[in-house]
Write a protein that holds these residues in place. Structure first.
Motif, PDB file in Angstrom:
ATOM      1  N   THR A   1      55.111 -18.163  -5.059  1.00  0.00           N
ATOM      2  CA  THR A   1      55.409 -19.412  -4.372  1.00  0.00           C
ATOM      3  C   THR A   1      54.494 -20.512  -4.905  1.00  0.00           C
ATOM      4  O   THR A   1      53.375 -20.240  -5.343  1.00  0.00           O
ATOM      5  N   VAL A   2      54.983 -21.737  -4.857  1.00  0.00           N
ATOM      6  CA  VAL A   2      54.198 -22.877  -5.323  1.00  0.00           C
ATOM      7  C   VAL A   2      52.933 -23.027  -4.493  1.00  0.00           C
ATOM      8  O   VAL A   2      51.853 -23.322  -5.018  1.00  0.00           O
ATOM      9  N   SER A   3      53.043 -22.804  -3.183  1.00  0.00           N
ATOM     10  CA  SER A   3      51.875 -22.963  -2.312  1.00  0.00           C
ATOM     11  C   SER A   3      50.770 -21.969  -2.661  1.00  0.00           C
ATOM     12  O   SER A   3      49.587 -22.321  -2.673  1.00  0.00           O
ATOM     13  N   MET A   4      51.152 -20.727  -2.972  1.00  0.00           N
ATOM     14  CA  MET A   4      50.147 -19.730  -3.343  1.00  0.00           C
ATOM     15  C   MET A   4      49.503 -20.072  -4.673  1.00  0.00           C
ATOM     16  O   MET A   4      48.282 -19.978  -4.836  1.00  0.00           O
ATOM     17  N   LEU A   5      50.304 -20.482  -5.639  1.00  0.00           N
ATOM     18  CA  LEU A   5      49.769 -20.835  -6.957  1.00  0.00           C
ATOM     19  C   LEU A   5      48.834 -22.039  -6.868  1.00  0.00           C
ATOM     20  O   LEU A   5      47.734 -22.027  -7.427  1.00  0.00           O
ATOM     21  N   SER A   6      49.262 -23.082  -6.165  1.00  0.00           N
ATOM     22  CA  SER A   6      48.434 -24.285  -6.086  1.00  0.00           C
ATOM     23  C   SER A   6      47.157 -24.024  -5.304  1.00  0.00           C
ATOM     24  O   SER A   6      46.083 -24.520  -5.668  1.00  0.00           O
ATOM     25  N   SER A   7      47.238 -23.207  -4.240  1.00  0.00           N
ATOM     26  CA  SER A   7      46.043 -22.871  -3.458  1.00  0.00           C
ATOM     27  C   SER A   7      45.063 -22.051  -4.288  1.00  0.00           C
ATOM     28  O   SER A   7      43.845 -22.246  -4.220  1.00  0.00           O
TER      29      SER A   7
ATOM     30  N   ALA B   1      49.356 -14.548  -9.608  1.00  0.00           N
ATOM     31  CA  ALA B   1      50.568 -13.737  -9.748  1.00  0.00           C
ATOM     32  C   ALA B   1      51.534 -13.984  -8.595  1.00  0.00           C
ATOM     33  O   ALA B   1      52.594 -13.361  -8.530  1.00  0.00           O
ATOM     34  N   GLY B   2      51.167 -14.909  -7.698  1.00  0.00           N
ATOM     35  CA  GLY B   2      52.033 -15.223  -6.564  1.00  0.00           C
ATOM     36  C   GLY B   2      53.349 -15.838  -7.000  1.00  0.00           C
ATOM     37  O   GLY B   2      53.471 -16.378  -8.103  1.00  0.00           O
TER      38      GLY B   2
ATOM     39  N   ASP C   1      45.437 -16.899 -18.275  1.00  0.00           N
ATOM     40  CA  ASP C   1      46.608 -17.027 -19.146  1.00  0.00           C
ATOM     41  C   ASP C   1      47.631 -15.940 -18.871  1.00  0.00           C
ATOM     42  O   ASP C   1      48.847 -16.183 -18.855  1.00  0.00           O
ATOM     43  N   THR C   2      47.150 -14.728 -18.657  1.00  0.00           N
ATOM     44  CA  THR C   2      48.057 -13.602 -18.426  1.00  0.00           C
ATOM     45  C   THR C   2      48.828 -13.770 -17.125  1.00  0.00           C
ATOM     46  O   THR C   2      50.046 -13.552 -17.063  1.00  0.00           O
ATOM     47  N   LEU C   3      48.112 -14.167 -16.055  1.00  0.00           N
ATOM     48  CA  LEU C   3      48.731 -14.252 -14.740  1.00  0.00           C
ATOM     49  C   LEU C   3      49.555 -15.523 -14.547  1.00  0.00           C
ATOM     50  O   LEU C   3      50.590 -15.512 -13.888  1.00  0.00           O
ATOM     51  N   TYR C   4      49.088 -16.617 -15.144  1.00  0.00           N
ATOM     52  CA  TYR C   4      49.716 -17.915 -14.876  1.00  0.00           C
ATOM     53  C   TYR C   4      50.591 -18.414 -16.018  1.00  0.00           C
ATOM     54  O   TYR C   4      51.555 -19.139 -15.798  1.00  0.00           O
ATOM     55  N   GLY C   5      50.254 -18.007 -17.230  1.00  0.00           N
ATOM     56  CA  GLY C   5      50.893 -18.596 -18.389  1.00  0.00           C
ATOM     57  C   GLY C   5      52.168 -17.932 -18.847  1.00  0.00           C
ATOM     58  O   GLY C   5      52.796 -18.386 -19.798  1.00  0.00           O
ATOM     59  N   SER C   6      52.562 -16.857 -18.191  1.00  0.00           N
ATOM     60  CA  SER C   6      53.768 -16.154 -18.604  1.00  0.00           C
ATOM     61  C   SER C   6      55.015 -16.957 -18.257  1.00  0.00           C
ATOM     62  O   SER C   6      55.298 -17.222 -17.101  1.00  0.00           O
ATOM     63  N   LYS C   7      55.798 -17.356 -19.244  1.00  0.00           N
ATOM     64  CA  LYS C   7      57.026 -18.107 -18.989  1.00  0.00           C
ATOM     65  C   LYS C   7      58.035 -17.272 -18.218  1.00  0.00           C
ATOM     66  O   LYS C   7      58.770 -17.758 -17.375  1.00  0.00           O
ATOM     67  N   ALA C   8      58.019 -15.964 -18.520  1.00  0.00           N
ATOM     68  CA  ALA C   8      58.962 -15.082 -17.836  1.00  0.00           C
ATOM     69  C   ALA C   8      58.665 -15.035 -16.335  1.00  0.00           C
ATOM     70  O   ALA C   8      59.574 -15.077 -15.508  1.00  0.00           O
TER      71      ALA C   8
END
Length: 219
Positions: free
Chosen positions: A172-178, A169-170, A205-212
């Motif tokens: 930033t790209v760094s938080m997501l990739s980490s 749910a972060g 899916d819920t945390l990462y897959g949301s386009k919004a």
């Protein structure tokens, strides 16, 4: 430098203090060194000495002092020199492993998780290979202890994976990739037990897959 060298030598030799006053002195003497990144060698030595003393059950001898030491160590997270990260992670891993020998093991594990997990996750994508390896070892230590302490039938491990997945749910790209790197490591490391977590794909899916939400991610 001499004091940290002495503490390390004492820990490695087994000639560690047992008197509560001596132990308290060691803790109070080392904690300020965690906050000082101006002397990276001294900072690394202090983390190494503390990790040895924790692994021997000297520092954090009872539940209250262990929680206090965790909180003091966590407070130094913003003062860690780049070259000290892997050594600091070694201390964090020792504190996590200490949980299984505590009377209230789950409470200490929860305190360690809330204070250190985000830091360990971010280190999984560090530029230093040594730091990344230490982060993966610490993530695995968390997983083992959550599986053992956290509840029956892998409930603790599922809770741990859910806590890790919260990083998706972060913003930033760094938080997501980490987070993705850390999740991948833990799921592979505990691939048999992770199958018990039936809601894993839904959570991801819920945390990462949301386009919004994905449009809000910042570089």
């Amino acid at each position: 430098h001499a004091a940290t060298d002495l503490a390390t030598a004492m820990a490695e030799s087994g000639a560690v203090p047992t008197d509560s006053a001596e132990i308290d002195f060691f803790e109070r003497a080392m904690s300020p060194l965690f906050m000082d990144a101006s002397d990276t060698v001294l900072q690394k030595k202090s983390y190494r000495a503390a990790a040895l003393l924790v692994s021997l059950g000297v520092v954090g001898k009872d539940d209250g002092s262990a929680i206090k030491f965790v909180e003091n160590t966590a407070a130094a997270s913003s003062s860690v020199a780049a070259s000290s990260k892997s050594t600091r992670l070694g201390l964090i891993q020792s504190l996590v492993e200490l949980c299984k020998s505590r009377t209230d093991s789950k409470t200490l594990l929860e305190v360690c998780t809330s204070n250190f997990l985000s830091e360990v996750v971010m280190c999984s994508r560090d530029v230093s290979e040594k730091t990344r390896a230490a982060a993966f070892a610490t993530l695995s230590a968390f997983g083992r202890n959550w599986y053992t302490i956290g509840g029956q039938r892998g409930e603790g491990l599922c809770q741990y994976i859910q806590l890790l997945a919260a990083g998706l749910a972060g913003r930033t790209v760094s938080m997501l990739s980490s987070t993705m790197t850390s999740l991948s490591h833990v799921i592979f490391e505990f691939r048999g037990e992770a199958r018990l977590y039936s809601e894993l794909s839904t959570t991801v899916d819920t945390l990462y897959g949301s386009k919004a939400r994905a449009t809000e991610v910042q570089d």
